[in-house]
Scaffold this motif. Structure first.
Motif, mmCIF file in Angstrom:
data_model
loop_
_atom_site.group_PDB
_atom_site.id
_atom_site.type_symbol
_atom_site.label_atom_id
_atom_site.label_comp_id
_atom_site.label_asym_id
_atom_site.label_seq_id
_atom_site.Cartn_x
_atom_site.Cartn_y
_atom_site.Cartn_z
ATOM 1 N N ALA A 43 7.670 1.503 -0.417
ATOM 2 C CA ALA A 43 7.518 1.548 1.050
ATOM 3 C C ALA A 43 8.807 1.068 1.730
ATOM 4 O O ALA A 43 9.407 0.071 1.310
ATOM 5 N N ARG A 44 9.194 1.800 2.775
ATOM 6 C CA ARG A 44 10.442 1.525 3.501
ATOM 7 C C ARG A 44 10.506 0.069 3.986
ATOM 8 O O ARG A 44 11.540 -0.582 3.906
ATOM 9 N N GLY A 230 0.314 -6.819 -10.931
ATOM 10 C CA GLY A 230 1.689 -6.740 -10.450
ATOM 11 C C GLY A 230 1.863 -5.602 -9.464
ATOM 12 O O GLY A 230 0.882 -4.982 -9.045
ATOM 13 N N PHE A 231 3.102 -5.322 -9.125
ATOM 14 C CA PHE A 231 3.404 -4.383 -8.047
ATOM 15 C C PHE A 231 4.023 -3.076 -8.539
ATOM 16 O O PHE A 231 4.295 -2.179 -7.748
ATOM 17 N N SER A 232 4.249 -2.977 -9.866
ATOM 18 C CA SER A 232 4.994 -1.838 -10.402
ATOM 19 C C SER A 232 4.350 -0.495 -10.070
ATOM 20 O O SER A 232 5.028 0.429 -9.623
ATOM 21 N N LYS A 233 3.050 -0.392 -10.300
ATOM 22 C CA LYS A 233 2.401 0.927 -10.205
ATOM 23 C C LYS A 233 1.874 1.171 -8.789
ATOM 24 O O LYS A 233 2.130 2.216 -8.207
ATOM 25 N N SER A 234 1.133 0.210 -8.240
ATOM 26 C CA SER A 234 0.515 0.406 -6.920
ATOM 27 C C SER A 234 1.575 0.587 -5.835
ATOM 28 O O SER A 234 1.403 1.378 -4.922
ATOM 29 N N HIS A 235 2.685 -0.161 -5.937
ATOM 30 C CA HIS A 235 3.690 -0.149 -4.868
ATOM 31 C C HIS A 235 5.004 0.500 -5.306
ATOM 32 O O HIS A 235 6.017 0.330 -4.636
ATOM 33 N N SER A 236 4.972 1.229 -6.425
ATOM 34 C CA SER A 236 6.194 1.877 -6.937
ATOM 35 C C SER A 236 7.355 0.884 -6.984
ATOM 36 O O SER A 236 8.433 1.134 -6.459
ATOM 37 N N MET A 237 7.109 -0.265 -7.610
ATOM 38 C CA MET A 237 8.135 -1.321 -7.641
ATOM 39 C C MET A 237 8.448 -1.736 -9.085
ATOM 40 O O MET A 237 8.633 -2.926 -9.376
ATOM 41 N N THR A 238 8.541 -0.740 -9.973
ATOM 42 C CA THR A 238 8.754 -1.051 -11.399
ATOM 43 C C THR A 238 10.018 -1.887 -11.621
ATOM 44 O O THR A 238 10.004 -2.857 -12.364
ATOM 45 N N GLY A 239 11.111 -1.483 -10.964
ATOM 46 C CA GLY A 239 12.394 -2.151 -11.211
ATOM 47 C C GLY A 239 12.501 -3.530 -10.585
ATOM 48 O O GLY A 239 13.436 -4.273 -10.884
ATOM 49 N N TRP A 240 11.569 -3.896 -9.748
ATOM 50 C CA TRP A 240 11.615 -5.223 -9.124
ATOM 51 C C TRP A 240 11.195 -6.303 -10.111
ATOM 52 O O TRP A 240 11.538 -7.457 -9.953
ATOM 53 N N ARG A 241 10.422 -5.919 -11.097
ATOM 54 C CA ARG A 241 9.910 -6.821 -12.121
ATOM 55 C C ARG A 241 9.178 -8.001 -11.495
ATOM 56 O O ARG A 241 9.610 -9.155 -11.591
ATOM 57 N N VAL A 242 8.100 -7.696 -10.830
ATOM 58 C CA VAL A 242 7.316 -8.780 -10.239
ATOM 59 C C VAL A 242 5.822 -8.555 -10.477
ATOM 60 O O VAL A 242 5.285 -7.483 -10.229
ATOM 61 N N GLY A 243 5.202 -9.593 -11.031
ATOM 62 C CA GLY A 243 3.771 -9.547 -11.327
ATOM 63 C C GLY A 243 3.217 -10.964 -11.268
ATOM 64 O O GLY A 243 3.903 -11.885 -10.814
ATOM 65 N N TYR A 244 1.980 -11.137 -11.716
ATOM 66 C CA TYR A 244 1.390 -12.479 -11.644
ATOM 67 C C TYR A 244 0.199 -12.627 -12.578
ATOM 68 O O TYR A 244 -0.381 -11.638 -13.040
ATOM 69 N N ILE A 282 0.606 -1.812 4.334
ATOM 70 C CA ILE A 282 1.228 -0.600 3.776
ATOM 71 C C ILE A 282 0.143 0.420 3.426
ATOM 72 O O ILE A 282 -0.867 0.076 2.814
ATOM 73 N N ASN A 283 0.391 1.646 3.810
ATOM 74 C CA ASN A 283 -0.589 2.692 3.527
ATOM 75 C C ASN A 283 -0.372 3.223 2.102
ATOM 76 O O ASN A 283 0.573 3.965 1.850
ATOM 77 N N LEU A 284 -1.235 2.835 1.188
ATOM 78 C CA LEU A 284 -1.099 3.298 -0.198
ATOM 79 C C LEU A 284 -1.928 4.560 -0.436
ATOM 80 O O LEU A 284 -1.868 5.182 -1.485
ATOM 81 N N GLU A 285 -2.712 4.903 0.597
ATOM 82 C CA GLU A 285 -3.679 6.000 0.481
ATOM 83 C C GLU A 285 -3.002 7.347 0.172
ATOM 84 O O GLU A 285 -3.469 8.095 -0.687
ATOM 85 N N ASP A 286 -1.878 7.635 0.865
ATOM 86 C CA ASP A 286 -1.226 8.945 0.686
ATOM 87 C C ASP A 286 -0.748 9.119 -0.767
ATOM 88 O O ASP A 286 -0.916 10.187 -1.366
#
Ligand code: PLP
Length: 381
Positions: A43-44, A230-244, A282-286
């Motif tokens: 997301a932008r 984590g955020f890799s799949k839902s938010h397309s943030m694989t390279g950020w390497r952030v989870g919990y 953030i709209n994840l629906e689309d």
């Protein structure tokens, strides 16, 4: 020098996807449907706010275990979704969910312990259990529509069982469990006094008409439960390497020691990105509708061709059984498919099962349709 390495490394399964990938790189115009890497953009607002934060703030070490505000948002997110009662002291921020699973397993396992893993299984679990010196006990969910049950799990529990790992929505199957089954499995973990590790990295990717049930919604199991997300799949943030990780406070504080001796602290910038992802509406629906449309296209196509396919209820994967079409093993089948059609898929062997392939729907529908035409043509012949 004699290469004197950790002998457990030699026991790890090879990465079978690599074989297919290496071959696909030699084939011009091949279509890569192997990797679970979201093609849709981050997301932008996450990018803009994170860039501004980096320009205006000195990026220092974060507190051990993660930034307080981020941990609070993660707890709130789970409480809102599942009616749990986590707070920031239940949350440990990790370097992607990969490090979350690794930390959880390192934190609870002693050599000789047994961990129950459901096949088809994401390969990380087996590798990490092997490295820890514990024993993997596989149960197979294939005959149960790729959904494990409390009964199947109970049959595999021994006095040495330390934990069960669940991964729903499932990679590679795309299936989820019913509320009733999640409750039964949770009660089983409590009754047997074992940990329930729930890898929920695809929890936000649920297709229409389906609902994901997390054991986090089952109050009685909370002391035994370790949620990884984590955020890799839902938010397309694989390279950020952030989870919990979410765990009871005592266990969470033990796991903190693992972080301390491995990563020290997670990336401050990535945690900020994760915080924005949670706080902004953030709209994840689309994106979700796109993954669903693609997965259903592949599901219908493969069924038409003669594969046996369980309808995916979430994720962006489709697992297809080719027993009626070929007697090759899954690595040979995937390699032959690639050589003959130019379409690269993952062999079931990567997930510990045979006669299957996994298709990742992380390419535009038009690309999937092009792959679909090639497959249809090939199997017609
Ligand atoms: N768990 C499962 C089931 C996955 O499929 C993946 C990635 O493919 C991960 C964990 C790791 O994700 P992350 O990028 O958060 O480390």
């Amino acid at each position: 020098m004699v290469m004197n390495i950790n002998s457990k490394l030699k026991e790890l399964e090879p990465n079978y996807i690599r074989h297919v990938l290496a071959k696909s790189q030699e084939i011009e115009g091949s279509i890569n449907l192997t990797i679970g890497e979201p093609d849709l953009k981050t997301a932008r607002i996450v990018l803009e706010k994170s860039a501004k934060y980096m320009l205006e703030t000195q990026l220092c070490y974060s507190p051990l275990g993660g930034v307080v505000e981020f941990r609070e948002e993660i707890a709130k997110f789970y409480n809102n979704q599942y009616g749990s009662s986590y707070d920031r002291d239940n949350v440990l921020v990790t370097v992607g969910s990969t490090e979350g699973i690794s930390t959880a397993l390192r934190g609870i396992l002693n050599p000789e312990d047994e961990v129950i893993v459901v096949k088809p299984a994401y390969p990380l679990y087996g590798g990490l259990i092997t490295l820890s010196g514990a024993k993997i006990v596989y149960v197979d969910s294939t005959e149960n529509g790729y959904k494990v049950s409390a009964d199947i799990l109970e049959g595999a529990i021994t006095p040495k069982t330390k934990a069960i790992i669940l991964n729903y929505p499932s990679n590679p199957c795309g299936t989820i469990l019913s509320e009733e089954e999640v409750e039964k499995i949770s009660r089983l973990a409590v009754e047997k006094d074992i940990y329930l590790i729930s890898d929920e990295i695809y929890s936000e990717l649920i297709f229409s008409g389906n609902k994901f049930y997390s054991p986090a919604a089952v109050k009685e199991v909370r002391d035994n439960l370790i949620v990884v997300n984590g955020f890799s799949k839902s938010h397309s943030m694989t390279g950020w390497r952030v989870g919990y990780i979410l765990a009871n406070k005592t266990l969470r504080n033990h796991l903190l020691k693992i972080s301390q001796y491995t990563i020290s602290t997670p990336s401050t910038l990535s945690q900020y990105g994760g915080l924005v992802a949670l706080k902004e509406d953030i709209n994840l629906e689309d994106n979700l509708r796109k993954y669903e449309e693609r997965a259903l296209y592949i599901y219908n196509l493969l069924k038409k061709i003669g594969f046996e396919v369980v309808k995916p209820e979430g994720t962006f994967y489709v697992l297809a059984d080719y027993s009626k079409l070929s007697s090759l093993n899954s690595l040979d089948f995937s390699m032959k498919l690639l050589e003959d059609t130019g379409v690269a898929v993952v062999p079931g062997k990567s997930f510990g099962v045979e006669n299957c392939i996994r298709i990742s729907c992380t390419q535009e529908l038009e690309v999937l349709e092009e792959a679909g035409k090639k497959l249809e043509e090939y199997f017609k012949g």
